[in-house]
Every structure is written in structure tokens, then in C-alpha cells.
Design an enzyme around this catalytic site. Structure first.
Site, PDB file in Angstrom:
ATOM      1  N   LYS B   9      43.595  26.652  94.370  1.00  0.00           N
ATOM      2  CA  LYS B   9      44.392  27.308  95.388  1.00  0.00           C
ATOM      3  C   LYS B   9      43.522  27.767  96.542  1.00  0.00           C
ATOM      4  CE  LYS B   9      48.603  29.888  95.422  1.00  0.00           C
ATOM      5  NZ  LYS B   9      49.460  30.867  94.814  1.00  0.00           N
ATOM      6  N   GLN B  10      44.050  27.682  97.709  1.00  0.00           N
ATOM      7  CA  GLN B  10      43.326  28.171  98.869  1.00  0.00           C
ATOM      8  C   GLN B  10      44.246  29.077  99.658  1.00  0.00           C
ATOM      9  OE1 GLN B  10      40.645  26.121 101.335  1.00  0.00           O
ATOM     10  NE2 GLN B  10      40.802  28.102 102.371  1.00  0.00           N
ATOM     11  N   GLY B  11      43.843  30.305  99.814  1.00  0.00           N
ATOM     12  CA  GLY B  11      44.660  31.240 100.586  1.00  0.00           C
ATOM     13  C   GLY B  11      43.981  31.574 101.887  1.00  0.00           C
ATOM     14  N   ALA B  12      44.480  32.624 102.542  1.00  0.00           N
ATOM     15  CA  ALA B  12      43.901  33.018 103.824  1.00  0.00           C
ATOM     16  C   ALA B  12      42.567  33.713 103.621  1.00  0.00           C
ATOM     17  CB  ALA B  12      44.856  33.948 104.554  1.00  0.00           C
ATOM     18  N   ALA B  14      40.736  33.694 100.312  1.00  0.00           N
ATOM     19  CA  ALA B  14      39.857  33.238  99.235  1.00  0.00           C
ATOM     20  C   ALA B  14      40.237  31.854  98.743  1.00  0.00           C
ATOM     21  CB  ALA B  14      39.909  34.227  98.079  1.00  0.00           C
ATOM     22  N   VAL B  16      40.379  29.640  95.141  1.00  0.00           N
ATOM     23  CA  VAL B  16      40.430  29.895  93.712  1.00  0.00           C
ATOM     24  C   VAL B  16      40.110  28.606  92.959  1.00  0.00           C
ATOM     25  CG1 VAL B  16      41.875  30.642  91.792  1.00  0.00           C
ATOM     26  CG2 VAL B  16      42.104  31.748  94.006  1.00  0.00           C
ATOM     27  N   LYS B  29      37.237  33.301  91.815  1.00  0.00           N
ATOM     28  CA  LYS B  29      37.820  33.607  93.112  1.00  0.00           C
ATOM     29  C   LYS B  29      36.695  33.859  94.101  1.00  0.00           C
ATOM     30  CE  LYS B  29      41.338  36.423  95.317  1.00  0.00           C
ATOM     31  NZ  LYS B  29      42.512  37.240  95.110  1.00  0.00           N
ATOM     32  N   ASP B 130      51.010  43.257  95.632  1.00  0.00           N
ATOM     33  CA  ASP B 130      51.580  41.934  95.905  1.00  0.00           C
ATOM     34  C   ASP B 130      52.393  41.478  94.694  1.00  0.00           C
ATOM     35  OD1 ASP B 130      52.157  39.575  97.180  1.00  0.00           O
ATOM     36  OD2 ASP B 130      50.241  38.624  96.744  1.00  0.00           O
TER      37      ASP B 130
END
Lengths: 193, 219
Positions: B9-12, B14, B16, B29, B130
Site C-alpha cells: 500500500k502507498q498512502g500520502a 507512508a 506499507v 511501515k 481514523d
């Protein structure tokens, strides 16, 4: 940027090979020694530098994973030249502790003169020297009336009550996680702001 | 032989990864560097958030709620190595598999469990920050719930913060699942029953509903 790669492979009995993908390779192996009449002689040999390992109080060790996490932390500190203690060996003992007090950490997690069981941890930049060191450890331990266990079964030597006290692990916590995981979590909380 | 880390996963904030850490299934992470930020500020923010996240996970476990155990934190590299929780299904997927009519019992059970778990962390003054169905892992057989992603977590005893936490969950539920008004009511009832001061939090929730998540700064 590639993440920090780590790997481990088991090589023979009790031998754990650890490699860090940084400048140098690091290998680690650990042995559980029990039935010692006294660990004083063993400690003297180690302190004199004849046996390059660190000796942990087996009562405070619940699994080899716990030790590997500590070795990992210590090696990272070494490579970044950020050792808090004087050597990698003492840094491993210090890394195990949830406390930032060095002398207290060494007292709690290092082997004592009257310990009956100890965990010997060898680290090296190559795994070639391990066989020889394993032999000298075995003969030393045998001379003291003890034996080096083949299965690294820490449940026999674990002092659960003290371990839980030192890491401040509650029964509530153990309902949702394992002892080993609660311990590494407590170890990781050190140095966090 | 280096073990491999698979980007999941790639978020704003980090990236993962999933892999192994000394044999244990692990999630890594990594808060990456933000090139547009002044480096010293970036470093400060990242390491603060990294340690905040790790400490929240520890606090959650101490409160008796399932969360990933922390294996290793590297503040310099902004890494957290944590347990890969594989004991159940992501709640979002689980809910999607359930038919609202024929599985209404299961649905009610989940909502009760979720309400109880949130009450437990709120009683320990931990705000998840969250709460969405993607950040919960549900095990139907044991009817237990694990919380993940503590990236926005913090400690607060204010009913306001707890109310907002619940509001975030309500909005997330409403937008993704049908018939949630009734279900969320079940969740709130279970929260109220389990929580020490559930009434004041739910009163705050009503306030938050009227005005939205952000507090109005007038006067």
C-alpha cells in the site's frame, strides 16, 4: 528508496544466521546453556575476551526472536556508530532492556555469577568462526556440570514473573497478544519520544 | 539471501510493505521523505509521528484491545516493523460479503463488538483518529476485532475527541454500507453500555453531527 532488508536462515542446531543489508554482513547465533553449578567461571572467560560472546540471564529470555530483535538493534547502533555502551556485546544486553539506565539493564539481563542457566550470543561478520566457538562453549559448559540445549526451548528456564515485572506486561495485554510480542513491543518503546 | 518486502500500500504519508522479520510475518511501515518540506522539519515531524504511532499501538494492547505488536522502531529511517495481523478479515470485506437480510444476526454481532472495542480504547483515553472499516480486522469465529493503522492516533480524555472519533466511523459506514443507520445505532448502544462515560461522548457526537468534524472557530 529500498527498505531495510533483513533476513534469517537457520543453519544447523541452534544456529541462527542473521544478515543485514548494509555495509557489512552480520551473523548471529545463540545457545541456551543450563544446569551450570555457577556461571562465574563462564563469565570470567567471556570478560577476559577468550570467548567472544555475550551472556544473558536465561530467566529473562522467552524466545530467540526476542534476542534477535535485540541483536538487530545493537548491530544497527554499531553500524551507525551510535553505540550507547562500550561494546556490541553489552549493547545487545542493553537493547533487551526496556530501561534506558545502562547499569540497571546490565544487572537485569546479563548473566550473574550465581545463574544456573545462561544464553550465550555470538555475533560475527562471518559465520565461519561459529563452529569453533560453539565447541569451546560446549567444553566450558560441560566442565561446569551444565549442558548446551539443542532445541533452544526457553520455557524451561524462563522466570515469567520477573520478566513480566521488568517489561511491565499485564495479564490484560496477554489476553490479546503473546508474551513474545508483548516483550518486543515493550523493547521498542525505549527511546521513543 | 535478503528477504523480500512486497509493497502492499502507498498512502500520502507512508509506504506499507509485507515481509518477514526474523521469521515472523511482518508489516513494515515506512514514512518516506517529503521532498517539498524543509529537511529538518520533515525529520522532526516524521520521527514524532512514527513514535506516536508505535506508542499508540502499545497503549492499545495494554488496554486489552487487539492491535499489531511492535517488533522494531527505527526513528532514523522512519520505519516501524509490526506484526502482520492475519487472524481475520478486513471488516470492510467482511461486511461486503454479508447479505443485510439473511445475515442480520452476524451484522448485529459485529456492530456490538466494534462498539465495545471502541469503548475500551476510549476509556483508556486513546483516540484512534481514523476509525474506518478498512482499519479493522474481524475474526468471526472468536468474534474479536483488531484495530490497525494508528497513524493518526493520539491520547486525549476529551469527550469532544471521542465524539469526533465515532463521527468519522459513522461517516465511513454511511458511505460504504447500506442500512447503516440502524446498525450504527446498535454500535452506539453497545458503546454506551460498555463505556464509563458513554452518555457525554454520545451527546458530543450529536453536536459534532450538527456542525461537522471541525470545530467552528467563531468569536
Amino acid at each position: 528508496m529500498s527498505p531495510f532488508y533483513l533476513s534469517h536462515t537457520y543453519k544447523g542446531l541452534g544456529l541462527l544466521k542473521m544478515k543485514l543489508e548494509t555495509k557489512s554482513d552480520h551473523f548471529c547465533t545463540l545457545f541456551l546453556c543450563t544446569g551450570l553449578t555457577s556461571a562465574a567461571e563462564l563469565r570470567r572467560t567471556v570478560l577476559s575476551g577468550k570467548l567472544p560472546c555475550c551472556l544473558l540471564d536465561a530467566g529473562m529470555i522467552c524466545s530467540s526472536f526476542q534476542v534477535m530483535v535485540a541483536v538487530n538493534k545493537a548491530v544497527i547502533s554499531l553500524e551507525r556508530k551510535k553505540l550507547v555502551t562500550k561494546s556490541l556485546q553489552t549493547e545487545i544486553i542493553y537493547s533487551l532492556s526496556p530501561s534506558t539506565n545502562i547499569s540497571e539493564s546490565l544487572r537485569l539481563f546479563g548473566a550473574k555469577d550465581d545463574s544456573n542457566s545462561v544464553v550465550a550470543v555470538f555475533t560475527s561478520d562471518s559465520s565461519d568462526s561459529f563452529l569453533e566457538q560453539e565447541e569451546s562453549l560446549k567444553s566450558l559448559v560441560k566442565g561446569l556440570g551444565g549442558e548446551v540445549l539443542q532445541d533452544n526451548d526457553f520455557s524451561k528456564t524462563l522466570d515469567l514473573k520477573s520478566l513480566k515485572k521488568v517489561y511491565q506486561i499485564t495479564d490484560k495485554e496477554l489476553q490479546v497478544t503473546t508474551l513474545e510480542k508483548a516483550v518486543t513491543t515493550a523493547m521498542s518503546m525505549k527511546h521513543l519520544v | 539471501m535478503a528477504s523480500t518486502w512486497e509493497l502492499i500500500k502507498q498512502g500520502a504519508e507512508a509506504k506499507v510493505y509485507r515481509g518477514k522479520f526474523y521469521g515472523a510475518p511482518t508489516i513494515l511501515k515506512e514514512r518516506f521523505q517529503k521532498k517539498y518540506r524543509v529537511p529538518s522539519l520533515d525529520k522532526k515531524l516524521s520521527s514524532r509521528r512514527t513514535s506516536q504511532e508505535a506508542r499508540s499501538m502499545s497503549r492499545c494492547l495494554k488496554l486489552g484491545v487487539r492491535a499489531p505488536a511492535v517488533y522494531h522502531v527505527d526513528l532514523e529511517k522512519r520505519h516501524i516493523y509490526m506484526e502482520d495481523v492475519t487472524s481475520g478479515l478486513i471488516l470492510k470485506e467482511y461486511l461486503n460479503c454479508l447479505d443485510p437480510v439473511s445475515h442480520s444476526d452476524s451484522l448485529e454481532n459485529v456492530m456490538k463488538t466494534v462498539g465495545g472495542v471502541i469503548a475500551m480504547i476510549h476509556d483508556g483515553d486513546l483516540i484512534h483518529g481514523d476509525l474506518t472499516t478498512s482499519n479493522m480486522i474481524y475474526n468471526e469465529a472468536e468474534s474479536n476485532l483488531a484495530l490497525i493503522d494508528f497513524g493518526l492516533s493520539f491520547v486525549s480524555s476529551l469527550a469532544e475527541d471521542k465524539g469526533v472519533d465515532l463521527y468519522v466511523l459513522e461517516r465511513a459506514l454511511l458511505s460504504t454500507h447500506p442500512d447503516t443507520e440502524r446498525l450504527f445505532k446498535i454500535l452506539l448502544d453497545s458503546y454506551r453500555a460498555a463505556s464509563k462515560n458513554g452518555d457525554s461522548v454520545i451527546a458530543k457526537l450529536d453536536e459534532v453531527r450538527m456542525r461537522g468534524r471541525k470545530r467552528l472557530m467563531v468569536g
